[in-house]
Scaffold this motif. Structure first.
Motif, mmCIF file in Angstrom:
data_model
loop_
_atom_site.group_PDB
_atom_site.id
_atom_site.type_symbol
_atom_site.label_atom_id
_atom_site.label_comp_id
_atom_site.label_asym_id
_atom_site.label_seq_id
_atom_site.Cartn_x
_atom_site.Cartn_y
_atom_site.Cartn_z
ATOM 1 N N GLU A 49 18.201 8.008 -0.195
ATOM 2 C CA GLU A 49 17.333 8.303 0.868
ATOM 3 C C GLU A 49 17.060 7.618 1.542
ATOM 4 O O GLU A 49 15.413 6.770 1.126
ATOM 5 N N LYS A 50 16.639 6.988 2.665
ATOM 6 C CA LYS A 50 15.810 6.317 3.500
ATOM 7 C C LYS A 50 15.135 7.289 4.179
ATOM 8 O O LYS A 50 15.852 8.523 4.909
ATOM 9 N N LEU A 51 13.822 6.688 4.588
ATOM 10 C CA LEU A 51 13.109 7.184 5.380
ATOM 11 C C LEU A 51 12.980 6.530 7.268
ATOM 12 O O LEU A 51 12.034 5.569 6.727
ATOM 13 N N PRO A 52 13.022 7.059 8.163
ATOM 14 C CA PRO A 52 12.344 6.145 9.549
ATOM 15 C C PRO A 52 11.668 5.855 9.691
ATOM 16 O O PRO A 52 10.996 7.046 9.966
ATOM 17 N N LYS A 53 10.613 5.079 10.085
ATOM 18 C CA LYS A 53 9.225 4.457 9.630
ATOM 19 C C LYS A 53 8.809 5.728 10.550
ATOM 20 O O LYS A 53 7.604 5.890 10.679
ATOM 21 N N GLU A 54 9.495 6.078 12.338
ATOM 22 C CA GLU A 54 8.692 6.434 13.087
ATOM 23 C C GLU A 54 8.333 7.994 13.158
ATOM 24 O O GLU A 54 7.816 8.321 13.458
ATOM 25 N N LEU A 55 9.483 8.426 12.148
ATOM 26 C CA LEU A 55 9.212 9.613 11.504
ATOM 27 C C LEU A 55 7.821 9.957 11.152
ATOM 28 O O LEU A 55 7.436 10.972 10.530
ATOM 29 N N ILE A 56 6.850 9.177 11.246
ATOM 30 C CA ILE A 56 5.538 9.113 10.488
ATOM 31 C C ILE A 56 4.850 9.162 11.057
ATOM 32 O O ILE A 56 4.816 8.072 11.674
ATOM 33 N N THR A 57 4.049 10.195 11.336
ATOM 34 C CA THR A 57 2.915 10.100 12.501
ATOM 35 C C THR A 57 1.707 11.024 12.190
ATOM 36 O O THR A 57 1.137 10.633 11.094
ATOM 37 N N ASP A 58 0.885 11.084 12.963
ATOM 38 C CA ASP A 58 -0.366 11.119 12.752
ATOM 39 C C ASP A 58 -1.233 12.756 12.134
ATOM 40 O O ASP A 58 -1.825 13.071 11.759
ATOM 41 N N ASP A 59 0.186 13.605 12.078
ATOM 42 C CA ASP A 59 0.083 14.316 11.768
ATOM 43 C C ASP A 59 0.344 14.721 9.749
ATOM 44 O O ASP A 59 0.564 15.668 9.105
ATOM 45 N N TRP A 60 0.849 13.811 9.354
ATOM 46 C CA TRP A 60 1.173 14.022 7.783
ATOM 47 C C TRP A 60 0.200 12.937 7.214
ATOM 48 O O TRP A 60 -0.693 12.319 7.714
ATOM 49 N N HIS A 61 0.155 13.351 6.469
ATOM 50 C CA HIS A 61 -0.368 13.471 5.309
ATOM 51 C C HIS A 61 0.335 12.010 3.782
ATOM 52 O O HIS A 61 1.046 12.029 3.781
ATOM 53 N N VAL A 62 -0.491 10.979 4.037
ATOM 54 C CA VAL A 62 0.135 10.012 2.908
ATOM 55 C C VAL A 62 -0.906 9.721 1.474
ATOM 56 O O VAL A 62 -1.743 10.003 2.177
ATOM 57 N N LEU A 63 -0.149 9.637 0.850
ATOM 58 C CA LEU A 63 -0.866 9.413 -0.347
ATOM 59 C C LEU A 63 -0.259 8.501 -1.258
ATOM 60 O O LEU A 63 0.355 7.897 -1.169
ATOM 61 N N LEU A 64 -1.009 7.119 -1.168
ATOM 62 C CA LEU A 64 -0.848 5.794 -1.230
ATOM 63 C C LEU A 64 -1.018 5.647 -2.938
ATOM 64 O O LEU A 64 -2.442 5.426 -2.987
ATOM 65 N N LEU A 65 -0.125 5.582 -3.436
ATOM 66 C CA LEU A 65 0.113 4.532 -4.976
ATOM 67 C C LEU A 65 0.268 3.334 -5.075
ATOM 68 O O LEU A 65 0.943 2.804 -4.532
ATOM 69 N N THR A 66 -1.369 1.776 -5.921
ATOM 70 C CA THR A 66 -1.116 1.000 -5.193
ATOM 71 C C THR A 66 -1.059 0.664 -6.571
ATOM 72 O O THR A 66 -3.056 0.787 -7.050
#
Length: 350
Positions: free
Chosen positions: A230-247
């Motif tokens: 599955e792919k997710l176009p980056k445009e779908l990530i908007t300012d009401d999304w919550h991101v957990l960034l794991l690095t």
């Protein structure tokens, strides 16, 4: 506090620097043996510890050369539990191969990917079946004399003090750049001005035998699910999304800043470079994900980190939206064609 710690470590840096200086001189004078080989070998390295974009550059070279040469990559396989020479397969475990070699084996199925802490022994093995070798993170490995050395300098670090280990991040002094044929200012902003370009050129001060290029990292238009196609176009990530960034990489700041242009709701689970994620780390990540009330939530990681997540012990992640964001190298100031020509010409002539 950090400044005080650096000052306390400076005497150890002086000792380290003296050892490195003597070692390099022994190679320069021929007292230590440096091996050359009758096939093209391209080395990609840096003077600092981590974070200069070596792996994306190696991937750029793979894409450039793989159709015209029987190509293999060679690295030591940092952090692996195994020893000696090993061909890396796509279904291997990162703990046995190192994360970056496994990442390349999974992305490029028709090349050879090998690890060996003894680069001379590794090259002797690889040349039996391949006719071009890319050595990753090998600039300080003086036992091999590559035909072409690419030395990367992280744009964000160029103006910072050049303390040697352990007080700083430099593996050897700045003068060591003289051994390279190609200098690359990496991770530059894509809108780098002509004035700043000249300023960087003045700082790096390439020697007459060296070519200087400027590159940036471009993020792909879509994010890839770590466990599915599955792919997710980056445009779908908007300012009401919550991101957990794991690095678990050396310098995740560019990815974090890139994400901020999409949403301010970022919780960064940050670990050291090449960190082997534990059950506790993943449990903390899952609990944080479950605690977010919104349905618009996602876990984002890097390609390098993703290979360490693809293990049965982290099966609980497979039910969550875990995505990796691919990156690639782009050259600035229309220098890509000149860089490609330089690399291809070396590979073909040799």
């Amino acid at each position: 506090m950090l400044q005080v710690l650096r000052q306390l470590l400076l005497p150890f840096s002086l000792v380290y620097g003296l050892i490195v200086f003597i070692r390099n001189k022994f190679y320069d004078w021929g007292w230590f043996k440096s091996y050359s080989f009758n096939l093209p070998i391209i080395s990609v390295g840096n003077l600092e510890v981590g974070g200069s974009g070596k792996t994306p550059m190696v991937e750029y070279l793979i894409k450039l050369l793989k159709n015209d040469h029987k190509l293999a990559t060679l690295s030591r396989g940092y952090g692996r539990k195994t020893k000696g020479f090993l061909w890396v397969k796509p279904n291997d475990d990162a703990s046995n191969t190192g994360d970056e070699p496994l990442q390349m084996a999974q992305k490029f199925k028709n090349i050879g990917v090998a690890v060996c802490e003894n680069r001379v022994a590794g090259i002797k093995k690889i040349r039996q079946t391949h006719n071009l070798i890319l050595m990753d993170d090998a600039y300080q490995h003086r036992a091999v004399k590559p035909g072409l050395s690419l030395l990367l300098f992280n744009y964000h670090q160029i103006n910072k003090p050049r303390f040697l280990l352990p007080a700083g991040n430099y593996r050897e002094t700045f003068s060591g750049r003289k051994r390279a044929q190609v200098l690359i200012a990496s991770k530059c902003p894509q809108n780098l001005s002509a004035e700043e370009r000249q300023s960087i050129k003045n700082i790096l001060a390439p020697y007459p035998h060296q070519k200087l290029f400027f590159s940036a990292l471009a993020y792909a238009s879509s994010l890839n699910n770590v466990f599915t196609a599955e792919k997710l176009p980056k445009e779908l990530i908007t300012d009401d999304w919550h991101v957990l960034l794991l690095t678990g990489i050396a310098k995740p700041e560019p990815l974090y800043q890139n994400l901020l242009s999409y949403t301010p709701n970022i919780a960064h689970h940050r670990y050291a470079d090449h960190h082997q994620f534990s059950d506790k780390n993943i449990r903390k990540l899952v609990e944080a994900f479950d605690a977010i009330a919104s349905d618009k939530k996602i876990i984002i990681t890097t390609e390098k980190d993703a290979v360490r997540l693809k293990t049965d012990k982290f099966a609980e992640l497979r039910a969550l939206p875990v995505y990796q964001w691919p990156i690639e190298v782009v050259f600035l100031f229309n220098e890509g064609e000149a860089f490609n020509h330089l690399i291809k010409e070396y590979a073909e002539i040799n």
